[in-house]
Design an enzyme around this catalytic site. Sequence first.
Site, mmCIF file in Angstrom:
data_model
loop_
_atom_site.group_PDB
_atom_site.id
_atom_site.type_symbol
_atom_site.label_atom_id
_atom_site.label_comp_id
_atom_site.label_asym_id
_atom_site.label_seq_id
_atom_site.Cartn_x
_atom_site.Cartn_y
_atom_site.Cartn_z
ATOM 1 N N GLU A 152 1.207 -0.190 -10.559
ATOM 2 C CA GLU A 152 0.178 0.840 -11.210
ATOM 3 C C GLU A 152 -0.016 1.566 -12.467
ATOM 4 O O GLU A 152 -1.010 1.432 -12.902
ATOM 5 C CB GLU A 152 0.523 1.818 -10.121
ATOM 6 C CG GLU A 152 0.076 1.800 -8.767
ATOM 7 C CD GLU A 152 0.923 0.870 -7.839
ATOM 8 O OE1 GLU A 152 2.147 0.747 -8.553
ATOM 9 O OE2 GLU A 152 0.885 0.649 -6.693
ATOM 10 N N HIS A 162 2.483 8.603 1.507
ATOM 11 C CA HIS A 162 1.235 7.964 1.597
ATOM 12 C C HIS A 162 0.065 8.788 2.098
ATOM 13 O O HIS A 162 -0.806 8.459 2.819
ATOM 14 C CB HIS A 162 1.396 6.742 2.520
ATOM 15 C CG HIS A 162 1.968 5.615 2.054
ATOM 16 N ND1 HIS A 162 3.147 5.558 1.784
ATOM 17 C CD2 HIS A 162 1.383 4.472 1.765
ATOM 18 C CE1 HIS A 162 3.571 4.388 1.107
ATOM 19 N NE2 HIS A 162 2.693 3.723 1.236
HETATM 20 C C1 LIG Z 1 3.797 1.929 -5.788
HETATM 21 C C2 LIG Z 1 3.304 1.298 -4.514
HETATM 22 N N1 LIG Z 1 2.120 0.499 -4.739
HETATM 23 C C3 LIG Z 1 1.763 -0.281 -3.779
HETATM 24 C C4 LIG Z 1 1.848 0.158 -2.323
HETATM 25 C C5 LIG Z 1 1.359 -0.657 -1.255
HETATM 26 N N2 LIG Z 1 2.180 -1.546 -0.646
HETATM 27 C C6 LIG Z 1 2.921 -1.517 0.353
HETATM 28 S S1 LIG Z 1 3.897 -2.708 0.621
HETATM 29 C C7 LIG Z 1 3.229 -3.680 -0.235
HETATM 30 C C8 LIG Z 1 3.551 -5.044 -0.830
HETATM 31 C C9 LIG Z 1 4.895 -5.292 -1.041
HETATM 32 O O1 LIG Z 1 5.288 -6.722 -1.121
HETATM 33 P P1 LIG Z 1 6.639 -6.906 -1.451
HETATM 34 O O2 LIG Z 1 7.301 -6.134 -2.651
HETATM 35 O O3 LIG Z 1 6.674 -8.554 -1.335
HETATM 36 O O4 LIG Z 1 7.469 -6.721 -0.005
HETATM 37 P P2 LIG Z 1 6.981 -7.281 1.617
HETATM 38 O O5 LIG Z 1 5.922 -6.297 2.111
HETATM 39 O O6 LIG Z 1 6.664 -8.639 1.369
HETATM 40 O O7 LIG Z 1 8.218 -6.871 2.292
HETATM 41 C C10 LIG Z 1 2.245 -2.794 -1.202
HETATM 42 C C11 LIG Z 1 1.211 -3.364 -2.049
HETATM 43 C C12 LIG Z 1 3.076 0.907 -2.232
HETATM 44 N N3 LIG Z 1 3.383 1.485 -0.946
HETATM 45 N N4 LIG Z 1 3.711 1.610 -3.277
#
Ligand SMILES: Cc1ncc(C[n+]2csc(CCOP(=O)(O)OP(=O)(O)O)c2C)c(N)n1
Lengths: 324, 336
Positions: B70, B139
Amino acid sequence: MQFNRDELLGAYRRMKTIRAFEERLHDEIKTGEIAGFTHLYAGQEAVAVGICDQLTVDDKIVSTHRGHGHCIAKGCDVKGMMKEIYGKAGGLCKGRGGSMHIADLEVGMLGANGIVGGGAPQAVGAAIAARLQGKGRVGIAFSGDGACNQGTTFEAMNLAVVTKVPAIFVFENNHYSEHTGDAYAVGTSNDIASRAEGFGMKAWRANGCDYFDTYSTFAQLLEYVRAGNGPAAIELDTERFYGHFEGDPQRYRGKGELDRLREERDCLKAFRARVTEAVLLSADELDAIDSEVEALIDEAVAEARADDLPDPAGVADDVYVEYY
Amino acid sequence: MAVMNIREAIVSTLHAEMERDEDIIVLGEDVVGGNGTAGGPEAIGGIWGTSPGLWEKFGPERVIDTPISESAIIGAAAGAALSGKRPVAELMFADFVGVSLDQIWNQMAKFRYMFGGKTKCPAVVRLVYGAGMQTAAQHSQSVYAMLTSMPGLKVVLPTTPADAKGLLTEALRGDDPVMFFEHKTLYGVKGEVPDGDFRQRFGEARVVREGGDVTVVACGRMVSFSEKAADKLGADGIGMDLLDLRTTSPLDEDAILESVEQTGRLVVVDESPPRCSLAADIAAMVSERAFTSLKAPPAMVTAPHSPIPFARNLERAWVPSPQKIEDAVRRVLAFR
Ligand SMILES: Cc1ncc(C[n+]2csc(CCOP(=O)(O)OP(=O)(O)O)c2C)c(N)n1
Ligand SMILES: [Mg+2]
């Protein structure tokens, strides 16, 4: 590596508990009783269990939005977790946190985290505390292939390297961050371990759908970190079996992808095959664990349903320790 | 006039404005979706469904899927804006302002002033905010008050599809950084939207009701909650002047003051904790500027001073409710 019968039975039970917990949630969410965001860990069990099986309660972990597996593997009470996800008074966090914010400090689980990348710096803090304690304890950050792109993760890795603290960065590469593939989002040719190496720490790689490979690779890493060599990282190649969150239409998946993953990349299947073929455990013993785990999850759901809602009069309790 | 919901109004406005002005670019997490997967790009078009079709039409140089970063998203938007582009950066959840705050607050907001008025930073940050879906403490927040407090930012909160179109168009044609707040429970709200070129000026509150007995000032989801309270009160013969702020920076002080001068009674409704809130800000402004018109102390209907809880009943207890608004109105009317 050699495992005795109890260790094998325990590992299977813990992995199965995570799987059954998540599969049950997948079904229960459809009833509408559970709201909010629920990110299921099914498919990645070998990572949480293969790692946490080697930790003591004094080793601290910080988790992610996909935290149920880490919680169970670290020893959080399954019924308390289920109540939390149902938003009930008896939940591990009194129903205030929900799926994304389960924590149990008593077992060294410093918290799941709704902010991607929020946890990694905290693991460095846990490692600073661990070093001061002087007992060879470690601070571990679980992060995904998405979180590895967050500035906080970079800063945490560098901080750990320059301070030489016993921090461990566990990267669970399940190849997706929400709807985006690691092939797109992780610039180092979707190789996260090399990134950790770039920050100046030793990094290992393992098959995160194989309990034994995860365990034995992490064992080397853990020995290295516990010996005072500073931080280290491990990248686990793993898979998630459900959507990013429950309700995700998963249009980004290839044709037949999920069936293939369930067929070829299921850590529970692989574990079962391995231990029965080597005649270490019998199929009956494993089946018995399956039934016990299913019964536990049945109870957890029934008790969560029956539990009271939190008292709304307490909505602003626990914001501070004192003065309020 | 076409009938559509807020989501559709945002999508169609982005399409229309990007066609009109090729300097507009879009960036954020999964704004395309599916990149680097077997499903391929545009598998999703944003988790809120607010950017479908953009990538296909405008291509990967103008519609940019970002990794989860971000700070870099907002910082890149700031730099692109300084370089003559009009970026629309999406924060999937307004809570992630926490990750990117420096780029918003110390950078974007201040360029023009720090650089002696020589520059402008026409960036739009779209932030999905608000409680009501049990998305819990990280959130669900409504961080508009914090951003409203920052000189240099404009803060916009549409509550109708027409305003979504008009305010987004205004944001994209203006030259200042705009924080464009989209309440996650309001995307499905339907209404008529003017065809063609339509801009809604900032700093002009929408008069939702004219009732004359009490002034209720609200924004975001609290506007519809106030309308529910107004219906109940109306049945008892109590008339509400209801103002939907539309923008909290600039703030339509005149509309608020004019109404309070008529009614003498103010209730401000704010989906945030009370300290340093929008409610406190407006109550203070009215107390200072319309003291002699007031027949009762201004009332603030806010959340408690706590993070947002997960459990359904706790979240309901946290969010200001129509009932609490109704009670506050009755309280200020009963004041002698
Ligand atoms: C700072 C932030 N940005 C975006 C999100 C939205 N978000 C939640 S999980 C996710 C993907 C995370 O991917 P990864 O780190 O690969 O974990 P996975 O979901 O595959 O376990 C996103 C973009 C968030 N919760 N926090
Ligand atoms: Mg991932």
